[in-house]
Design a protein around this motif. Structure first.
Motif, PDB file in Angstrom:
ATOM      1  N   VAL A 117       0.857  -1.190   0.000  1.00 19.02           N
ATOM      2  CA  VAL A 117       0.000   0.000   0.000  1.00 19.02           C
ATOM      3  C   VAL A 117       0.889   1.235   0.000  1.00 19.02           C
ATOM      4  O   VAL A 117       1.779   1.378   0.845  1.00 19.02           O
ATOM      5  CB  VAL A 117      -0.921   0.006   1.240  1.00 19.02           C
ATOM      6  N   SER A 118       0.648   2.145  -0.947  1.00 21.51           N
ATOM      7  CA  SER A 118       1.465   3.362  -1.027  1.00 21.51           C
ATOM      8  C   SER A 118       0.700   4.602  -0.583  1.00 21.51           C
ATOM      9  O   SER A 118       1.301   5.628  -0.281  1.00 21.51           O
ATOM     10  CB  SER A 118       1.975   3.562  -2.455  1.00 21.51           C
ATOM     11  N   VAL A 119      -0.638   4.530  -0.553  1.00 22.97           N
ATOM     12  CA  VAL A 119      -1.459   5.635  -0.042  1.00 22.97           C
ATOM     13  C   VAL A 119      -2.474   5.055   0.940  1.00 22.97           C
ATOM     14  O   VAL A 119      -3.340   4.275   0.564  1.00 22.97           O
ATOM     15  CB  VAL A 119      -2.202   6.388  -1.173  1.00 22.97           C
ATOM     16  N   LEU A 120      -2.318   5.437   2.210  1.00 17.21           N
ATOM     17  CA  LEU A 120      -3.245   4.993   3.258  1.00 17.21           C
ATOM     18  C   LEU A 120      -4.181   6.135   3.602  1.00 17.21           C
ATOM     19  O   LEU A 120      -3.733   7.217   3.977  1.00 17.21           O
ATOM     20  CB  LEU A 120      -2.457   4.563   4.503  1.00 17.21           C
ATOM     21  N   VAL A 121      -5.490   5.891   3.475  1.00 10.54           N
ATOM     22  CA  VAL A 121      -6.484   6.919   3.785  1.00 10.54           C
ATOM     23  C   VAL A 121      -7.289   6.473   5.002  1.00 10.54           C
ATOM     24  O   VAL A 121      -8.119   5.566   4.923  1.00 10.54           O
ATOM     25  CB  VAL A 121      -7.435   7.175   2.596  1.00 10.54           C
ATOM     26  N   ASN A 122      -7.027   7.108   6.149  1.00  7.44           N
ATOM     27  CA  ASN A 122      -7.769   6.812   7.373  1.00  7.44           C
ATOM     28  C   ASN A 122      -9.048   7.642   7.381  1.00  7.44           C
ATOM     29  O   ASN A 122      -9.051   8.819   7.729  1.00  7.44           O
ATOM     30  CB  ASN A 122      -6.904   7.132   8.595  1.00  7.44           C
ATOM     31  N   ASN A 123     -10.129   6.993   7.001  1.00  7.72           N
ATOM     32  CA  ASN A 123     -11.415   7.679   6.848  1.00  7.72           C
ATOM     33  C   ASN A 123     -12.478   7.140   7.799  1.00  7.72           C
ATOM     34  O   ASN A 123     -13.425   7.855   8.132  1.00  7.72           O
ATOM     35  CB  ASN A 123     -11.888   7.533   5.395  1.00  7.72           C
ATOM     36  N   ALA A 124     -12.331   5.910   8.279  1.00 12.59           N
ATOM     37  CA  ALA A 124     -13.353   5.280   9.121  1.00 12.59           C
ATOM     38  C   ALA A 124     -13.617   6.103  10.376  1.00 12.59           C
ATOM     39  O   ALA A 124     -12.686   6.572  11.032  1.00 12.59           O
ATOM     40  CB  ALA A 124     -12.915   3.869   9.501  1.00 12.59           C
ATOM     41  N   ALA A 125     -14.888   6.293  10.705  1.00 14.35           N
ATOM     42  CA  ALA A 125     -15.257   7.063  11.894  1.00 14.35           C
ATOM     43  C   ALA A 125     -16.689   6.742  12.303  1.00 14.35           C
ATOM     44  O   ALA A 125     -17.496   6.282  11.483  1.00 14.35           O
ATOM     45  CB  ALA A 125     -15.115   8.561  11.635  1.00 14.35           C
ATOM     46  N   VAL A 126     -16.984   6.995  13.586  1.00 15.69           N
ATOM     47  CA  VAL A 126     -18.347   6.859  14.096  1.00 15.69           C
ATOM     48  C   VAL A 126     -18.666   8.089  14.925  1.00 15.69           C
ATOM     49  O   VAL A 126     -17.775   8.797  15.401  1.00 15.69           O
ATOM     50  CB  VAL A 126     -18.531   5.591  14.963  1.00 15.69           C
ATOM     51  N   VAL A 127     -19.944   8.362  15.095  1.00 17.54           N
ATOM     52  CA  VAL A 127     -20.403   9.447  15.961  1.00 17.54           C
ATOM     53  C   VAL A 127     -21.710   9.001  16.615  1.00 17.54           C
ATOM     54  O   VAL A 127     -22.549   8.364  15.959  1.00 17.54           O
ATOM     55  CB  VAL A 127     -20.600  10.760  15.168  1.00 17.54           C
ATOM     56  N   HIS A 128     -21.858   9.319  17.894  1.00 19.88           N
ATOM     57  CA  HIS A 128     -23.084   8.926  18.598  1.00 19.88           C
ATOM     58  C   HIS A 128     -23.993  10.113  18.877  1.00 19.88           C
ATOM     59  O   HIS A 128     -25.170   9.936  19.125  1.00 19.88           O
ATOM     60  CB  HIS A 128     -22.724   8.202  19.900  1.00 19.88           C
ATOM     61  N   LEU A 165      10.603   1.900   1.235  1.00 17.33           N
ATOM     62  CA  LEU A 165      10.609   2.184  -0.209  1.00 17.33           C
ATOM     63  C   LEU A 165      10.822   3.668  -0.504  1.00 17.33           C
ATOM     64  O   LEU A 165      10.989   4.041  -1.667  1.00 17.33           O
ATOM     65  CB  LEU A 165       9.279   1.734  -0.824  1.00 17.33           C
ATOM     66  N   GLN A 166      10.775   4.507   0.546  1.00 12.85           N
ATOM     67  CA  GLN A 166      10.856   5.962   0.402  1.00 12.85           C
ATOM     68  C   GLN A 166       9.788   6.475  -0.564  1.00 12.85           C
ATOM     69  O   GLN A 166      10.027   7.319  -1.422  1.00 12.85           O
ATOM     70  CB  GLN A 166      12.259   6.390  -0.070  1.00 12.85           C
ATOM     71  N   HIS A 167       8.600   5.931  -0.365  1.00 10.17           N
ATOM     72  CA  HIS A 167       7.475   6.312  -1.229  1.00 10.17           C
ATOM     73  C   HIS A 167       6.173   5.993  -0.513  1.00 10.17           C
ATOM     74  O   HIS A 167       5.916   4.839  -0.146  1.00 10.17           O
ATOM     75  CB  HIS A 167       7.531   5.550  -2.550  1.00 10.17           C
ATOM     76  N   GLY A 168       5.340   7.020  -0.294  1.00 10.44           N
ATOM     77  CA  GLY A 168       4.058   6.765   0.339  1.00 10.44           C
ATOM     78  C   GLY A 168       3.391   8.036   0.833  1.00 10.44           C
ATOM     79  O   GLY A 168       3.981   9.118   0.830  1.00 10.44           O
ATOM     80  N   HIS A 169       2.139   7.883   1.257  1.00  7.60           N
ATOM     81  CA  HIS A 169       1.359   9.027   1.722  1.00  7.60           C
ATOM     82  C   HIS A 169       0.317   8.529   2.717  1.00  7.60           C
ATOM     83  O   HIS A 169      -0.372   7.540   2.470  1.00  7.60           O
ATOM     84  CB  HIS A 169       0.665   9.712   0.544  1.00  7.60           C
ATOM     85  N   VAL A 170       0.216   9.226   3.856  1.00  9.83           N
ATOM     86  CA  VAL A 170      -0.792   8.909   4.870  1.00  9.83           C
ATOM     87  C   VAL A 170      -1.799  10.047   4.908  1.00  9.83           C
ATOM     88  O   VAL A 170      -1.426  11.217   5.077  1.00  9.83           O
ATOM     89  CB  VAL A 170      -0.152   8.728   6.263  1.00  9.83           C
ATOM     90  N   VAL A 171      -3.069   9.707   4.765  1.00 12.01           N
ATOM     91  CA  VAL A 171      -4.142  10.700   4.707  1.00 12.01           C
ATOM     92  C   VAL A 171      -5.102  10.472   5.864  1.00 12.01           C
ATOM     93  O   VAL A 171      -5.430   9.330   6.199  1.00 12.01           O
ATOM     94  CB  VAL A 171      -4.923  10.611   3.381  1.00 12.01           C
ATOM     95  N   VAL A 212       7.880  10.330   1.633  1.00 13.51           N
ATOM     96  CA  VAL A 212       6.688   9.964   2.408  1.00 13.51           C
ATOM     97  C   VAL A 212       6.067  11.235   2.982  1.00 13.51           C
ATOM     98  O   VAL A 212       6.745  12.009   3.659  1.00 13.51           O
ATOM     99  CB  VAL A 212       7.028   8.993   3.551  1.00 13.51           C
ATOM    100  N   GLY A 213       4.787  11.459   2.694  1.00 15.53           N
ATOM    101  CA  GLY A 213       4.111  12.679   3.140  1.00 15.53           C
ATOM    102  C   GLY A 213       2.807  12.397   3.846  1.00 15.53           C
ATOM    103  O   GLY A 213       2.359  11.246   3.956  1.00 15.53           O
ATOM    104  N   CYS A 214       2.190  13.458   4.340  1.00 18.40           N
ATOM    105  CA  CYS A 214       0.910  13.351   5.059  1.00 18.40           C
ATOM    106  C   CYS A 214      -0.044  14.435   4.579  1.00 18.40           C
ATOM    107  O   CYS A 214       0.381  15.527   4.197  1.00 18.40           O
ATOM    108  CB  CYS A 214       1.116  13.525   6.562  1.00 18.40           C
ATOM    109  N   THR A 215      -1.326  14.128   4.636  1.00 13.94           N
ATOM    110  CA  THR A 215      -2.372  15.110   4.365  1.00 13.94           C
ATOM    111  C   THR A 215      -3.485  14.928   5.386  1.00 13.94           C
ATOM    112  O   THR A 215      -4.006  13.820   5.550  1.00 13.94           O
ATOM    113  CB  THR A 215      -2.946  14.946   2.946  1.00 13.94           C
ATOM    114  N   THR A 216      -3.834  16.015   6.075  1.00 13.95           N
ATOM    115  CA  THR A 216      -4.948  15.991   7.021  1.00 13.95           C
ATOM    116  C   THR A 216      -6.046  16.905   6.495  1.00 13.95           C
ATOM    117  O   THR A 216      -5.797  18.075   6.208  1.00 13.95           O
ATOM    118  CB  THR A 216      -4.498  16.492   8.412  1.00 13.95           C
ATOM    119  N   VAL A 217      -7.233  16.354   6.357  1.00 15.43           N
ATOM    120  CA  VAL A 217      -8.368  17.098   5.808  1.00 15.43           C
ATOM    121  C   VAL A 217      -9.327  17.435   6.947  1.00 15.43           C
ATOM    122  O   VAL A 217      -9.732  16.555   7.710  1.00 15.43           O
ATOM    123  CB  VAL A 217      -9.101  16.273   4.728  1.00 15.43           C
ATOM    124  N   LEU A 218      -9.667  18.740   7.064  1.00 17.66           N
ATOM    125  CA  LEU A 218     -10.558  19.194   8.132  1.00 17.66           C
ATOM    126  C   LEU A 218     -11.787  19.861   7.517  1.00 17.66           C
ATOM    127  O   LEU A 218     -11.847  21.087   7.364  1.00 17.66           O
ATOM    128  CB  LEU A 218      -9.828  20.169   9.058  1.00 17.66           C
TER     129      LEU A 218
END
Length: 302
Positions: A117-128, A165-171, A212-218
């Motif tokens: 996996v070269s791009v990991l997108v952490n999107n899973a969430a819950v709200v009560h 691998l010096q290649h990837g992105h965490v979102v 390797v970089g990161c992106t945080t979306v708000l």
């Protein structure tokens, strides 16, 4: 040594000014975007909502493979079939990101069956959507485990290979509520604040890691099933975001190597005001905008 330190102190304001001007110019001018044709993208919570639109947008932008993780097979299967029909290879796996051992196990399965996996997108969430005293203890724990700790497990599972691998992105698909909480969603706001701190720390920690970089979306309130029934007092002034717009802007931010993305851009003003305004003024803003009552009609899913 003292002379060198003094010079660095004197040059520091000039460096800051240079970076501010450079960032401003970069934001105004079109920049070069990364090619996604060799990327293997994994999206948690990928069966519906923003996750589903993210999968479609990554496929549209040419991603090599899409991997969907989630807890509801029906939604995952439907999204995977839609992506496959569009011409992009797509796989799905049942995985609860709150379960550490399950994450590590499925990560191993993904590497064996699909590849790195070269791009990991952490999107899973819950709200009560309940106050602290009305919240069930197990529900509160569930929010923290999925919205926050899940990112620890997924990132630990896939980041080492990216670094190798010096290649990837965490979102991370976060929320503006991580910086401007509202009543009635204390579990969600708290977990998103923790998630933001995680991403800020991770982003700084990867500064010396080439490739390797990161992106945080708000984003502001997004019109998805998860927040069904949530209301704002002035929808004409603060219309809910469409999930497809959030997905489109997120993928573009990844391609541009943008570290933080606020949606809409006016959220920058909110954070700026909060940095210096007294608490009583912030309370008046919340009353004016109706954030004290916006969760009263909440019917969203968990």
């Amino acid at each position: 040594m003292e002379l060198r330190s003094a010079c660095r102190v004197l040059l520091f304001p000039l460096q800051m000014l240079y970076h501010i001007v450079s960032a401003t110019v970069s934001a105004l001018l079109p920049s070069r975007r990364k090619d996604l044709t060799k990327e293997v993208v994994l999206i948690t919570g990928g069966g519906r909502g923003i996750g589903r639109h993210l999968a479609k947008e990554f496929a549209k932008q040419g991603a090599k493979k899409i991997i969907l993780w989630g807890r509801t097979e029906k939604c995952l299967k439907e999204t995977a079939e839609e992506i496959t029909l569009s011409g992009t290879e797509c796989h799905y796996f049942l995985c609860d990101v709150a379960n550490r051992e399950e994450v590590y196990k499925q990560a191993k399965v993904v590497r064996e069956k699909v590849g790195d996996v070269s791009v990991l997108v952490n999107n899973a969430a819950v709200v009560h959507g309940k106050s602290l005293m009305d919240s069930d203890d197990d529900a509160l724990l569930k929010s923290q485990h999925i919205n926050t700790m899940g990112q620890f497990w997924t990132t630990k599972a896939f980041l080492p290979r990216m670094l190798e691998l010096q290649h990837g992105h965490v979102v991370c698909i976060n929320s503006i509520l991580s910086q401007s909480p509202i009543p009635g969603a204390i579990d969600y706001c708290t977990s998103k604040a923790s998630s933001l701190a995680f991403m800020e720390s991770l982003t700084l920690g990867l500064l010396d890691c080439p490739g390797v970089g990161c992106t945080t979306v708000l984003p502001f309130h997004t019109n998805t099933e998860m927040f069904q029934g949530m209301r704002v007092r002035f929808p004409q002034l603060f219309p809910p975001l469409r999930p497809e717009v959030v997905a489109e802007r997120t993928v573009d931010a990844v391609r541009a190597d943008k570290a933080f993305l606020y949606l809409p851009w006016t959220m920058h003003a909110l954070i700026f005001l909060k940095s210096f305004m007294p608490q009583v003024a912030l309370e008046e803003i919340h009353k004016f905008s109706g954030s004290y009552t916006c969760m009263n009609t909440f019917k969203g899913r968990t």
